[in-house]
Design a protein around this motif. Structure first.
Motif, PDB file in Angstrom:
ATOM      1  N   ILE A 199      12.773  12.182  -3.765  1.00  0.00           N
ATOM      2  CA  ILE A 199      13.868  11.696  -2.784  1.00  0.00           C
ATOM      3  C   ILE A 199      13.260  10.438  -2.704  1.00  0.00           C
ATOM      4  O   ILE A 199      12.683  10.102  -1.473  1.00  0.00           O
ATOM      5  N   SER A 200      13.616   9.126  -3.396  1.00  0.00           N
ATOM      6  CA  SER A 200      13.606   7.912  -2.958  1.00  0.00           C
ATOM      7  C   SER A 200      14.292   7.071  -3.998  1.00  0.00           C
ATOM      8  O   SER A 200      14.625   7.526  -5.250  1.00  0.00           O
ATOM      9  N   ASN A 201      14.729   5.723  -3.686  1.00  0.00           N
ATOM     10  CA  ASN A 201      15.320   4.867  -4.484  1.00  0.00           C
ATOM     11  C   ASN A 201      14.353   4.021  -5.506  1.00  0.00           C
ATOM     12  O   ASN A 201      14.892   2.947  -5.812  1.00  0.00           O
ATOM     13  N   ARG A 202      13.156   4.259  -5.306  1.00  0.00           N
ATOM     14  CA  ARG A 202      12.327   3.285  -5.824  1.00  0.00           C
ATOM     15  C   ARG A 202      11.638   4.315  -6.813  1.00  0.00           C
ATOM     16  O   ARG A 202      10.843   5.271  -6.563  1.00  0.00           O
ATOM     17  N   PRO A 203      11.471   3.891  -8.075  1.00  0.00           N
ATOM     18  CA  PRO A 203      10.818   4.765  -9.309  1.00  0.00           C
ATOM     19  C   PRO A 203       9.533   4.850  -8.930  1.00  0.00           C
ATOM     20  O   PRO A 203       8.874   5.839  -9.249  1.00  0.00           O
ATOM     21  N   ALA A 204       8.804   3.753  -8.720  1.00  0.00           N
ATOM     22  CA  ALA A 204       7.471   3.851  -8.220  1.00  0.00           C
ATOM     23  C   ALA A 204       6.974   4.873  -7.215  1.00  0.00           C
ATOM     24  O   ALA A 204       6.027   5.478  -7.371  1.00  0.00           O
ATOM     25  N   VAL A 205       7.756   5.039  -6.239  1.00  0.00           N
ATOM     26  CA  VAL A 205       7.509   5.958  -5.252  1.00  0.00           C
ATOM     27  C   VAL A 205       7.784   7.436  -5.822  1.00  0.00           C
ATOM     28  O   VAL A 205       6.920   8.327  -5.420  1.00  0.00           O
ATOM     29  N   GLN A 206       8.781   7.411  -6.682  1.00  0.00           N
ATOM     30  CA  GLN A 206       9.036   8.942  -7.125  1.00  0.00           C
ATOM     31  C   GLN A 206       7.696   9.200  -8.164  1.00  0.00           C
ATOM     32  O   GLN A 206       7.498  10.197  -8.165  1.00  0.00           O
ATOM     33  N   GLY A 207       7.401   8.251  -8.821  1.00  0.00           N
ATOM     34  CA  GLY A 207       6.219   8.605  -9.760  1.00  0.00           C
ATOM     35  C   GLY A 207       4.892   8.807  -8.979  1.00  0.00           C
ATOM     36  O   GLY A 207       4.308   9.964  -9.390  1.00  0.00           O
ATOM     37  N   HIS A 219       5.484  19.957   2.465  1.00  0.00           N
ATOM     38  CA  HIS A 219       6.547  18.793   2.093  1.00  0.00           C
ATOM     39  C   HIS A 219       5.700  17.570   1.752  1.00  0.00           C
ATOM     40  O   HIS A 219       4.529  17.329   2.592  1.00  0.00           O
ATOM     41  N   LEU A 220       6.004  16.499   0.799  1.00  0.00           N
ATOM     42  CA  LEU A 220       5.265  15.307   0.648  1.00  0.00           C
ATOM     43  C   LEU A 220       6.133  14.183   0.982  1.00  0.00           C
ATOM     44  O   LEU A 220       7.200  14.226   0.965  1.00  0.00           O
ATOM     45  N   ILE A 221       5.285  13.146   1.852  1.00  0.00           N
ATOM     46  CA  ILE A 221       6.142  12.227   2.559  1.00  0.00           C
ATOM     47  C   ILE A 221       5.288  10.933   1.934  1.00  0.00           C
ATOM     48  O   ILE A 221       3.966  10.681   2.056  1.00  0.00           O
ATOM     49  N   ALA A 222       6.043  10.032   1.224  1.00  0.00           N
ATOM     50  CA  ALA A 222       5.353   8.820   0.887  1.00  0.00           C
ATOM     51  C   ALA A 222       5.789   7.766   1.592  1.00  0.00           C
ATOM     52  O   ALA A 222       6.952   7.754   2.140  1.00  0.00           O
ATOM     53  N   ARG A 223       4.695   6.861   1.755  1.00  0.00           N
ATOM     54  CA  ARG A 223       4.857   5.853   2.802  1.00  0.00           C
ATOM     55  C   ARG A 223       4.326   4.494   2.083  1.00  0.00           C
ATOM     56  O   ARG A 223       3.422   4.476   1.391  1.00  0.00           O
ATOM     57  N   LEU A 224       5.214   3.496   2.005  1.00  0.00           N
ATOM     58  CA  LEU A 224       5.071   2.227   1.669  1.00  0.00           C
ATOM     59  C   LEU A 224       4.858   1.245   2.826  1.00  0.00           C
ATOM     60  O   LEU A 224       5.885   1.128   3.511  1.00  0.00           O
ATOM     61  N   ASP A 225       3.584   0.666   2.974  1.00  0.00           N
ATOM     62  CA  ASP A 225       3.064  -0.155   4.084  1.00  0.00           C
ATOM     63  C   ASP A 225       3.492   0.599   5.238  1.00  0.00           C
ATOM     64  O   ASP A 225       3.956  -0.152   6.013  1.00  0.00           O
ATOM     65  N   SER A 226       2.930   1.894   5.329  1.00  0.00           N
ATOM     66  CA  SER A 226       3.224   2.685   6.574  1.00  0.00           C
ATOM     67  C   SER A 226       4.589   2.933   6.817  1.00  0.00           C
ATOM     68  O   SER A 226       4.819   3.924   7.823  1.00  0.00           O
ATOM     69  N   GLN A 227       5.534   2.761   6.041  1.00  0.00           N
ATOM     70  CA  GLN A 227       7.018   3.082   6.394  1.00  0.00           C
ATOM     71  C   GLN A 227       7.443   4.232   5.386  1.00  0.00           C
ATOM     72  O   GLN A 227       6.978   4.130   4.088  1.00  0.00           O
ATOM     73  N   GLU A 246       0.843  -1.031  -0.156  1.00  0.00           N
ATOM     74  CA  GLU A 246       0.019  -0.020   0.147  1.00  0.00           C
ATOM     75  C   GLU A 246       0.741   1.307  -0.101  1.00  0.00           C
ATOM     76  O   GLU A 246       1.815   1.360   0.845  1.00  0.00           O
ATOM     77  N   LEU A 247       0.716   2.177  -0.899  1.00  0.00           N
ATOM     78  CA  LEU A 247       1.497   3.410  -1.046  1.00  0.00           C
ATOM     79  C   LEU A 247       0.579   4.622  -1.070  1.00  0.00           C
ATOM     80  O   LEU A 247      -0.412   4.661  -1.656  1.00  0.00           O
ATOM     81  N   SER A 248       0.978   5.476  -0.008  1.00  0.00           N
ATOM     82  CA  SER A 248       0.067   6.733   0.179  1.00  0.00           C
ATOM     83  C   SER A 248       1.228   7.933   0.205  1.00  0.00           C
ATOM     84  O   SER A 248       2.278   7.827   0.685  1.00  0.00           O
ATOM     85  N   VAL A 249       0.655   9.116  -0.062  1.00  0.00           N
ATOM     86  CA  VAL A 249       1.618  10.247   0.010  1.00  0.00           C
ATOM     87  C   VAL A 249       0.635  11.425   0.805  1.00  0.00           C
ATOM     88  O   VAL A 249      -0.520  11.662   0.672  1.00  0.00           O
ATOM     89  N   SER A 250       1.310  12.108   1.991  1.00  0.00           N
ATOM     90  CA  SER A 250       0.590  12.828   2.699  1.00  0.00           C
ATOM     91  C   SER A 250       1.409  14.070   2.632  1.00  0.00           C
ATOM     92  O   SER A 250       2.658  14.237   2.135  1.00  0.00           O
ATOM     93  N   VAL A 251       0.879  15.352   2.921  1.00  0.00           N
ATOM     94  CA  VAL A 251       1.440  16.612   3.098  1.00  0.00           C
ATOM     95  C   VAL A 251       1.893  17.097   4.462  1.00  0.00           C
ATOM     96  O   VAL A 251       1.054  16.880   5.316  1.00  0.00           O
ATOM     97  N   LEU A 252       3.124  17.476   4.776  1.00  0.00           N
ATOM     98  CA  LEU A 252       3.703  18.045   5.910  1.00  0.00           C
ATOM     99  C   LEU A 252       3.882  19.232   5.910  1.00  0.00           C
ATOM    100  O   LEU A 252       4.463  19.864   5.182  1.00  0.00           O
ATOM    101  N   SER A 253       3.554  20.054   6.868  1.00  0.00           N
ATOM    102  CA  SER A 253       3.568  21.619   7.131  1.00  0.00           C
ATOM    103  C   SER A 253       4.758  21.892   7.631  1.00  0.00           C
ATOM    104  O   SER A 253       4.758  23.434   7.653  1.00  0.00           O
ATOM    105  N   ALA A 254       5.488  21.242   7.925  1.00  0.00           N
ATOM    106  CA  ALA A 254       6.753  21.708   8.736  1.00  0.00           C
ATOM    107  C   ALA A 254       7.844  20.469   8.413  1.00  0.00           C
ATOM    108  O   ALA A 254       7.325  19.377   8.942  1.00  0.00           O
ATOM    109  N   ILE A 255       9.028  20.900   8.342  1.00  0.00           N
ATOM    110  CA  ILE A 255      10.079  19.623   8.192  1.00  0.00           C
ATOM    111  C   ILE A 255      10.159  19.052   9.695  1.00  0.00           C
ATOM    112  O   ILE A 255      10.724  17.775   9.740  1.00  0.00           O
TER     113      ILE A 255
END
Length: 377
Positions: free
Chosen positions: A116-124, A55-63, A3-12
């Motif tokens: 910023i990821s080493n997975r092309p699917a996450v970058q996409g 900022h965007l944060i992508a999580r794959l299986d909650s990681q 499961e891949l999800s992307v959320s927005v972060l309002s502060a680093i």
């Protein structure tokens, strides 16, 4: 199925440094958590600046599997990929160009990872999320500036418009010394550089290259005056606050190379560089006294000296500046990506960018031929 999800972060500060840097941000000093945090904690970005962290944060299986430094922008300042003409055209046609979503490192025209990821699917997924955020928020578009070439290719395949720009970089061809580098230049250029360096070094003081604990708080006091003077002349209002340099000293002085000129014990000029794993990035210069060629010595020649001495492969000396060509810095293509919500506007910009890329390519080819190196060197 993952499961891949992307959320927005309002502060680093909302993500642990190790999680952000662990996605692959740590190799470039500007995309590190500590640099982006210094911008936010110092008030250089955030409320009242026109740079609002998203900022965007992508999580794959909650990681956490990928991140992207993003900002809602209410102007086009501090980006160095100029779209002011696009904004004017869109607004003349009745649209609202601002706010827009900018994936970038503020005030930093330096190529580095943006997806910023080493997975092309996450970058996409990060690219898709940026466009989705823009659609849902009614933004005019998304701009990914100074991305890597690989990211530019990925973005173009995803429907973003690629844009080409130009900078001047110095490349280390395995030189054993500065004289070794000079030996590859034409006789006329070699003599001109030697004369330039001799005159600069005869300004009546000393020049030091300082890193880490060699940089003292008083040096930042001096550099702040240099930065204020240059900033007020170049872009009207310096972007960085005084607090930024204090935080930089506390958290990143090992990443800094400060080249300082002093006369009678008083700093009179300085150039601030940031150090990557294999690259020196020239960032800011300033002075309180004018001396012939001192700018070239501190900003360009001393950076080459350091790169050769420490075995680094390149020096990136910042945006624009054909004067760098005569000093061994060759034209290099840089990349950005653009997604525009309005289809008609998208098509018009696409047509412009096709012609612009061709012109940039021709200019790079011409300037390379005009470079200072001996034919066949």
């Amino acid at each position: 199925m993952s499961e891949l999800s992307v959320s927005v972060l309002s502060a680093i500060s909302g993500i642990e440094p190790a999680l952000w840097d662990g996605c692959g941000a740590g190799a470039n000093p500007f995309t590190t958590h500590r640099f982006l945090s210094a911008l936010e904690a110092s008030g250089s970005v955030g409320q009242g600046t026109g740079w609002h962290p998203s900022h965007l944060i992508a999580r794959l299986d909650s990681q956490v599997a990928g991140v992207a430094p993003c900002y809602l922008k209410t102007h086009s300042q501090g980006e160095y990929i100029f779209d002011h003409a696009w904004a004017q055209a869109f607004e003349r046609a009745g649209g609202d160009y601002y706010p827009k979503l900018q994936c970038a490192v503020p005030f930093t025209p330096v190529t580095g990872p943006r997806l910023i990821s080493n997975r092309p699917a996450v970058q996409g997924a990060l690219l898709q999320a940026m466009a989705q955020v823009a659609k849902q928020s009614g933004l005019s578009g998304v701009h990914v500036t100074f991305c890597t070439e690989a990211e530019a290719e990925l973005g173009e395949a995803a429907g973003y418009l690629p844009r080409a720009s130009e900078q001047f970089h110095w490349l280390n061809r395995g030189y054993a010394s500065y004289e070794d580098f000079l030996s590859e230049l034409s006789s006329r250029k070699r003599k001109a550089i030697r004369k330039e360096r001799e005159r600069a070094q005869a300004f009546g003081g000393t020049i030091s290259s300082l890193r880490g604990d060699q940089i003292l708080p008083r040096h930042w006091d001096a550099f702040w005056h240099f930065y204020q003077d240059t900033g007020s002349r170049k872009w009207g209002r310096p972007y960085l606050t005084r607090a930024f340099f204090d935080i930089l000293h506390d958290t990143m002085r090992d990443d800094c190379l400060l080249v300082l000129a002093e006369r009678d014990g008083r700093p009179v000029a300085g150039a601030l560089n940031m150090l990557g794993t294999d690259t020196i990035y020239g960032r800011y210069w300033g002075c309180v006294e004018d001396h012939p060629h001192l700018h070239f010595e501190l900003c360009y020649h001393r950076a080459i000296d350091w790169a050769i001495e420490h075995g680094l492969s390149r020096v990136e000396a910042g945006a624009q500046g054909e004067h760098k060509l005569a000093r061994g810095y060759l034209p290099t293509q840089t990349h950005s990506l653009h997604w525009l919500a309005d289809q008609g506007f998208h098509d018009a910009v696409a047509d412009y960018l096709t012609r612009e890329r061709m012109a940039v390519g021709q200019e790079i080819e011409l300037l390379t031929e005009m470079g200072p190196f001996r034919r066949g060197a």
